[in-house]
Each structure stands twice: as structure tokens, then as C-alpha cells.
Design an enzyme around this catalytic site. Sequence first.
Site, PDB file in Angstrom:
ATOM      1  N   HIS A 104       0.864  -1.189   0.000  1.00 11.47           N
ATOM      2  CA  HIS A 104       0.000   0.000   0.000  1.00 11.47           C
ATOM      3  C   HIS A 104       0.897   1.234   0.000  1.00 11.47           C
ATOM      4  CE1 HIS A 104      -3.895   1.979   1.744  1.00 11.47           C
ATOM      5  NE2 HIS A 104      -3.201   2.856   1.020  1.00 11.47           N
ATOM      6  N   HIS A 139       1.270   4.775  -2.429  1.00 14.98           N
ATOM      7  CA  HIS A 139       0.887   5.621  -3.567  1.00 14.98           C
ATOM      8  C   HIS A 139       2.149   6.339  -4.043  1.00 14.98           C
ATOM      9  CE1 HIS A 139      -3.501   5.328  -2.594  1.00 14.98           C
ATOM     10  NE2 HIS A 139      -3.020   5.152  -1.379  1.00 14.98           N
ATOM     11  N   HIS A 168      -9.662   0.855  -1.266  1.00 12.19           N
ATOM     12  CA  HIS A 168      -9.612   1.472   0.054  1.00 12.19           C
ATOM     13  C   HIS A 168     -11.028   1.390   0.643  1.00 12.19           C
ATOM     14  CE1 HIS A 168      -5.867   3.114  -1.388  1.00 12.19           C
ATOM     15  NE2 HIS A 168      -5.694   3.919  -0.362  1.00 12.19           N
ATOM     16  N   GLU A 215     -11.374   3.182   5.945  1.00 13.38           N
ATOM     17  CA  GLU A 215     -10.351   4.115   6.456  1.00 13.38           C
ATOM     18  C   GLU A 215     -11.089   5.180   7.273  1.00 13.38           C
ATOM     19  OE1 GLU A 215      -8.291   6.335   3.391  1.00 13.38           O
ATOM     20  OE2 GLU A 215      -6.633   6.893   4.734  1.00 13.38           O
ATOM     21  N   ASP A 259       1.648   3.980   2.827  1.00 10.52           N
ATOM     22  CA  ASP A 259       0.591   4.795   2.202  1.00 10.52           C
ATOM     23  C   ASP A 259       1.186   5.970   1.420  1.00 10.52           C
ATOM     24  OD1 ASP A 259      -2.011   5.380   1.515  1.00 10.52           O
ATOM     25  OD2 ASP A 259      -2.667   6.021   3.498  1.00 10.52           O
ATOM     26  N   ASP A 260       1.468   7.068   2.098  1.00 14.64           N
ATOM     27  CA  ASP A 260       2.004   8.283   1.448  1.00 14.64           C
ATOM     28  C   ASP A 260       3.176   8.801   2.284  1.00 14.64           C
ATOM     29  OD1 ASP A 260      -0.229   8.740  -0.639  1.00 14.64           O
ATOM     30  OD2 ASP A 260      -1.314   8.494   1.253  1.00 14.64           O
TER      31      ASP A 260
HETATM   32  N1  ADE Z   1      -4.825   8.536  -1.938  1.00 23.72           N
HETATM   33  C1  ADE Z   1      -3.592   8.593  -1.419  1.00 23.72           C
HETATM   34  N2  ADE Z   1      -3.604   8.209  -0.141  1.00 23.72           N
HETATM   35  C2  ADE Z   1      -4.882   7.889   0.169  1.00 23.72           C
HETATM   36  C3  ADE Z   1      -5.540   7.428   1.334  1.00 23.72           C
HETATM   37  N3  ADE Z   1      -4.894   7.201   2.465  1.00 23.72           N
HETATM   38  N4  ADE Z   1      -6.872   7.225   1.273  1.00 23.72           N
HETATM   39  C4  ADE Z   1      -7.533   7.440   0.142  1.00 23.72           C
HETATM   40  N5  ADE Z   1      -6.968   7.886  -0.977  1.00 23.72           N
HETATM   41  C5  ADE Z   1      -5.643   8.093  -0.975  1.00 23.72           C
HETATM   42 ZN    ZN Z   2      -3.886   4.669   0.443  1.00 21.09          ZN
END
Ligand code: ADE
Ligand code: ZN
Length: 335
Positions: A15, A17, A195, A198, A276-277
Site C-alpha cells: 500500500h 501511492h 480502500h 479508512e 501509504d504516502d
Molecule cells: N490517496 C492517497 N492516499 C490515500 C488514502 N490514504 N486514502 C484514500 N486515498 C488516498
Molecule cells: Zn492509500
Amino acid sequence: MDESFLRGLPKAELHLHLEGSFEPELMFEIARRNRVDIPFKTIEDVRAAYCFSNLQDFLDIYYRGASVLLAEQDFYDLTFAYLIRARADAVRHVEVFFDPQTHTMRGVPFAAVIGGILRALADGETAFGITSKVIPCILRHLSEDDAFAVLRQLEPFLDLVAGVGLDSSELGHPPEKFARVFAKAKAMGLKLVAHAGEEGPPEYVWQALDVLKVDRLDHGNRALDDAGLIARLAQDKTALTVCPLSNLKLCVVEDLLRHPLKRMLDLGLRATVNSDDPAYFGGYVGDNYVAVARALALSQAEIVQVAKNGFLGSFLPDADIARHLRTVDAFVAGG
Ligand code: ADE
Ligand code: ZN
């Protein structure tokens, strides 16, 4: 368990991005060479803006950052920079997300986006031995028609793409909005992930499973609010791609001490740990392992299970998964 054990443990990241791995230094460099304005003067200004109270807060700034990416080389540089960081955390296999619509809606050709990403991933495998798969994600705040357009763009690249995902603003955009799109993607032979849970309720997780028929679930935190859902996820061994530092930064959890990862493991769920990011949430996958292992006082056996779950939840062939599991055991044995 010391930090070097957590960092050195062989990992799969499921996971991630790519646009979320865009570090401010590279963002400034690419903005300069593309002569694009960004609303920040210094790298410190950018980092100071990374303070979010929910998912939408983050997405607004994340899409703005991604808007400096224009050329194939930009996508190459973004991807290769991530692989350099991944290697430092002993990532052996990665299944990366990217958001085609974020770029094609600005007029960037899809071939430039995926071409740069795939070229960097091929070079990363040669240079670092990191294997990979790509999973383009559909932006759920856009329409079903827009999502079908993504599937059409994927057609010439089907051999090179593992699956499709669903991301962006969860609340108000339930998985069922994309039922027909996901059915078509399945018929195209693609794996499916989404997703769910969340910020959204357990009902969205049910829809991801029963309507979209996903092969893996991204986040899934809110599934723990529903005993029936827990039983279903445990029975099907559905992998959950959990992202502790993301959850903290987006206020999905109040405190890492209350993060649900330990409960998921206790319930027998196939939970994995991911970043994630990472450029926005203050840590790559190794930082997530360290932070969550410390906060929840996870045992070595639990963290090793998390690392194994990463490979077990991947879309690799069984023989490759078995080989990776042996490398985890060898690492633990000190070999
Ligand atoms: N796009 C990038 N990170 C995300 C996240 N945590 N939830 C939904 N969309 C995303
Ligand atoms: Zn994500």
C-alpha cells in the site's frame, strides 16, 4: 527487538501511492525544470503545510503536489526515488499504486505516466533486486464514466498491470458506485483492491467484499466495528494493508497506542504494515514497523507474522511467496 531487526526484516509493501512518496526536495526540482509554480517558497514551508485533520485535508494538498509531474522522466524520477528508500528498509517486493486520472485530467498522456513508472521499476529490479507490480487506482470522487475511461486506457498495457484499486475521498463515495467498473476489470483479468474502512463505515467494507469482490482490502480499520465482518475477513484470509503512520496523521486513530493492528493480529486477520504516502506522513515502511511495534509492544513473533503477511497478501505466484517466507525465516534465524 532492536531497530536494526525491524528495518532489516525482509518486507513486501502493498500500500504505497507513488504520488505520496513525492518528497518536497524532488517536488521543487521537478517544478523548477517544468517551470510550474508551487504555492510554497521553501521546503520548510511545504513540510509545515503537512498538518491534516482528515483524509480530505490531505488529498487537497496531495493533488496539488502531484500537479507538477508532467513528463515521462518525472514519473521515472518519482518512482526511482521511492525504490532507493524502499531498499534501505529491506523491501523485496512492492505493489505500487498510482492515480492515472490525477495526471490525464491535466493533459498528461497515460503512456508517459505508466511508461516512466514501469521503466523505473524495471531499473529498480536490476539495481536492487526489488520486484514489483503496478496497480492504477480509480479516483472515487469522480464519475463511473471517468472510471470506465481508465479501464480503456489500461487495455494496451494489460500484461504490465496487476490490478486496479479505488482511492481518494471515501465518505459519500461508497464502493457500490463502481460495481460495474470493477466487474469489467475482473473480466479483463485484473486483480481488485479498494480502500475501505479508512474513514468510511463497516458497510463500505462489506460492499468492497460483496459488491466489488476485492482480492485485498486497503486499510480496513473500521471492519473491527463489526463482528460479522471480522469473521468473514478471518475466514477468507483477506489481506488488510494497514498504514499506521497514515492513520495517525489523518486522525483515523487518536494515538498509535490505540492503533488496531494488534487487535487485528489477535483476531487472526492477515494484517500487513505499509506507508501509504510516506512523504506526507513522516515515514517509510521501516518507520511504520518501528513506530507501531514500539507503540503496541509487539512481540518478535507478531512482527515476523506481519512481514510474512506482506508476502502472503501479495499477488506473487505461490512459489515466489514461499521463497520470500524462507528468506524471512533465514533472517530471523540470523542467516
Ligand atoms: N490517496 C492517497 N492516499 C490515500 C488514502 N490514504 N486514502 C484514500 N486515498 C488516498
Ligand atoms: Zn492509500
